[in-house]
Every structure is written in structure tokens, then in C-alpha cells.
Design an enzyme around this catalytic site. Sequence first.
Site, short mmCIF file in Angstrom:
data_model
loop_
_atom_site.label_atom_id
_atom_site.label_comp_id
_atom_site.label_asym_id
_atom_site.label_seq_id
_atom_site.Cartn_x
_atom_site.Cartn_y
_atom_site.Cartn_z
N GLU A 55 0.86 -1.18 0.00
CA GLU A 55 0.00 0.00 0.00
C GLU A 55 0.90 1.24 0.00
O GLU A 55 1.85 1.33 0.78
CB GLU A 55 -0.90 0.02 1.25
CG GLU A 55 -1.72 1.32 1.32
CD GLU A 55 -2.75 1.34 2.45
OE1 GLU A 55 -2.80 0.40 3.25
OE2 GLU A 55 -3.50 2.34 2.51
N ASN A 67 -4.55 5.14 -1.92
CA ASN A 67 -5.76 5.65 -1.27
C ASN A 67 -6.38 6.77 -2.11
O ASN A 67 -5.71 7.74 -2.43
CB ASN A 67 -5.41 6.19 0.12
CG ASN A 67 -5.00 5.06 1.04
OD1 ASN A 67 -5.82 4.29 1.50
ND2 ASN A 67 -3.69 4.95 1.28
N GLU A 110 -7.93 2.11 -3.27
CA GLU A 110 -8.63 1.95 -1.99
C GLU A 110 -9.56 3.13 -1.75
O GLU A 110 -9.16 4.29 -1.85
CB GLU A 110 -7.62 1.85 -0.83
CG GLU A 110 -6.74 0.62 -0.93
CD GLU A 110 -5.96 0.33 0.35
OE1 GLU A 110 -6.17 1.02 1.38
OE2 GLU A 110 -5.13 -0.60 0.31
N ASP A 120 -11.88 0.39 1.89
CA ASP A 120 -10.94 0.61 3.00
C ASP A 120 -11.70 0.86 4.29
O ASP A 120 -12.86 1.27 4.27
CB ASP A 120 -10.11 1.85 2.66
CG ASP A 120 -8.77 1.86 3.36
OD1 ASP A 120 -8.50 0.96 4.17
OD2 ASP A 120 -7.99 2.80 3.10
N GLU A 158 -6.19 -5.16 8.38
CA GLU A 158 -5.11 -4.20 8.64
C GLU A 158 -4.88 -4.06 10.14
O GLU A 158 -5.74 -4.41 10.95
CB GLU A 158 -5.40 -2.85 7.98
CG GLU A 158 -6.78 -2.30 8.22
CD GLU A 158 -6.97 -0.89 7.67
OE1 GLU A 158 -6.57 -0.63 6.53
OE2 GLU A 158 -7.55 -0.07 8.39
#
Length: 391
Positions: free
Chosen positions: A171, A229, A261, A291, A348
Site C-alpha cells: 500500500e 488511497n 482503496e 478501505d 489491517e
Amino acid sequence: MSQPRLIVIDDEPGMADFVRDVAVRAGFDVEQFHNAGLFMEQYSKRADVIVLDLMMPGVDGIEVIRFLTGIDCDSLLILISGFDPGVLHSAQKLATEQRLNFVGSLSKPFRYEELHHLLSGLSITPKSLAHQIYIDPPSVDELREALVNDELVVYYQPKVGLSKSFIMTVEALVRWQHPTHGLLGPDLFIATAEQHGLIDELTWVVLKHAMAQHRFWRDQGLTIQVSVNMSASTLKELDLPEHMGNLVQEYGLEPSQMILEVTETALMQELTRSLDILTRLRMKGFYLSIDDFGTGYSSLVQLHRAPFSEIKIDRSFVMEMENDPEAATIVETIILLGHRLNMKIVAEGVETDKCRKKLARLECDQAQGYLFARPMPGNEVVAWFSKHRKT
Ligand code: C2E
Ligand code: CA
Ligand code: CA
């Protein structure tokens, strides 16, 4: 002195003494309050940890939580209660929603080991030692300048497969290499970027960095999927799919090597428009991930309508899984649901081996967290993966 400071607020003297004894053994300097009103009068923001009983005569724990929120308290907060676990759970939710640093809860009666384990697992830089660790968020003008001067950098955190299959994914997480403050985390500037219309520009900077890095890894013989993101505002640009398509082409990549995400909340703001854009991104071959799943307001229906390939379970549930059976049930249910809808599940915030094992038992597909790796500069990723593959 350099000992971290702990304050315990509990009307039962026996209980407060017990907490003090455990905390002293765990290396804390301890102060007790048997009366929450007195605590609020005298508090001077110097505690590293606050242990708070919810049920107290006069001023109760919920009022103390409100007080701590009002003064922007940044101490780590532990809640205790002899009431039923549901109350503890709601208080805990309240504390996290108010952005207090909630780190754990205990139901009375609890054992010495439970509290000791919780206290000794905290990572604390005692306030007495911390100089200038807490800085104010930089101004929007500084951020504008940072964008012009190319001060944003991107770190990468691996997502690790929990079964045999080995897919390499990272990520991309933005950082700001500030000329005087050093490396700043996104929590200090994403909100400013969003409020002042700079978030789209920031997203494109991160996307370009991530794609250039991807290209570099590939030239070294590694294919790594990268997730980025996307903020709510970027998802409202109708020509986003075309832009994204052109960008991957420019870097000589395939859309299927990128995962976008999106938070549930971002998605819900203008659902129809986002669905249009997301569907077209998916049709071009980009993968889409939801997310912070579990913290927003999406429903099963929406989940089903949007073309997501992956769910990321929010770290608040994952991190609580070991101590909170309800959090564990939520994680388990999300995994079952996601698999039924043919989605891959990523957890996560995995920090312990116990948590990893539990997730593997629940057939979670991938995990991300400090247990495996902290976010790192792009040039350390190749070495990390080759080392990880051997173990
Ligand atoms: P996120 O998308 O939920 O990213 C994961 C965050 O959790 C990262 O924080 C990561 O360092 C942290 N994390 C990972 N493993 C663990 C763990 O085991 N324990 C704990 N306690 N934390 C862990 P980071 O890098 O500070 O990013 C914070 C948030 O800032 C991100 O949350 C994301 O919402 C936002 N963000 C980061 N980069 C970007 C970006 O390029 N664009 C946008 N729009 N938002 C970004
Ligand atoms: Ca994310
Ligand atoms: Ca997340």
C-alpha cells in the site's frame, strides 16, 4: 525523571491501589484520584496513560471522557468497568469516535496479569522526555509550497498472504519530507488538503510516485501490485477512469497492477456518481478495495452493487480481536460475507502473532501490520520481499 506517568481514576480505593501496584511494577509513576471531579479540576495534561473507571458516584466515566475530548487529551486511555460488557463496549466506541487514544478495556474483576500485559505492551515516549514530538499541523500555504517543491514522498507497506499463495502487494502511504520538521505522517496534512481543495493534486502526485516506483521494481524483475488511497473528492471526477487509463499507459503498466482503496464514507457521499466512476475503473481493469470497512455506513446492498474486489477490515476491529469477543465476531462475519460475495479480505493493523494465527484460521486472505513491516521507502521493498519469501 524519565518514567512514564499514569493516572488512575476509580472511586474504590482498593481497586485504585491494585491498579497502582500493577502500574508501578510495569515501570510507571502513578497518581490516584478517587473523585473524578477533583481529577478534572487538577488535571494538567501530563499523564502518558489514564486508567478510568466508568461507574463512579458524582461525576462518572462518560463525563470524564467528554472532559478529555474537550481538552484534546492525547494520553493513552484504558477503561475499566464492573458493569456489563455492553456498557464498556459503548464507552469504548464513544472514546474512539471522539478521537481519544483508547488502548484497551478491562471488565472488573480482572487479574493482575491482564492489566500488566496491557500496560507493558504500550509504546510510550514519556511526556517528560518528549520535546517537540507533537507539532501543530502545517498551514495550507506550507502544503501548497510542498506540492510545488516536490516535498511529498511515498512509503510502502507490504500486505502479506496468510495462506500458501504468495501475491506481492504494497500500500502506498504518503509522507511529507518537511524542510524543518522532518518526515511528517499523513494525519498532519491530509485533512488540510481535503479542506482546501488540494487533495486531488496530492492524489495524482502519489499515483505518479507509485507508478514510477512500480516501473522501477518491474525493471528489477519484481511484479508488485500497488494500492493507492483515493479520496472522496477525486472519486467525483467523471473523467477519472480516462485519466487513470492514460497514466498507467504513460508508465507502461497494466491497470490490473493497481488497486484503488476507497473508504465506505467516501463512496456513500454521492453514491450514483461514484458507482458510475468505479464501474468504469473496474471495466478498464483496475482493482477496487473498500478501505476501513466496518467504520462507515454502507449496507450489504451497496456492497453488492459496487464492483469491489477486496475488503480491508478496519484496524480498530482487528486490533481488538484478541481481547474483545464482539470485535472477533465482527471480523469473522466480514470474512464470511466478503468471501460469499467473491471478494478478497485483507485485515489491517495486525501487530501480534496471535492475531495473525487467528486470522489465518478464519481464512482471511491477506494481512497488513507492524508484525510484518512498517511502511518503508520504495528502495527497501525489494530486499524486504526477498527476505520475507525465505522465511
Ligand atoms: P489507512 O489507509 O487506513 O492506512 C493504514 C494506516 O495504518 C497507515 O498509517 C499505516 O502506517 C498504519 N498501520 C499499518 N499497520 C499498522 C499496525 O499494525 N498498527 C497500527 N497501529 N497502525 C498500522 P499512515 O501511513 O499514518 O496513514 C494514515 C491514513 O492517512 C491512511 O489510513 C489513509 O487514510 C491516509 N493516507 C495515507 N496516504 C494517503 C494518500 O496518499 N492519499 C489519501 N487520500 N490518504 C492517505
Ligand atoms: Ca488504505
Ligand atoms: Ca484502512
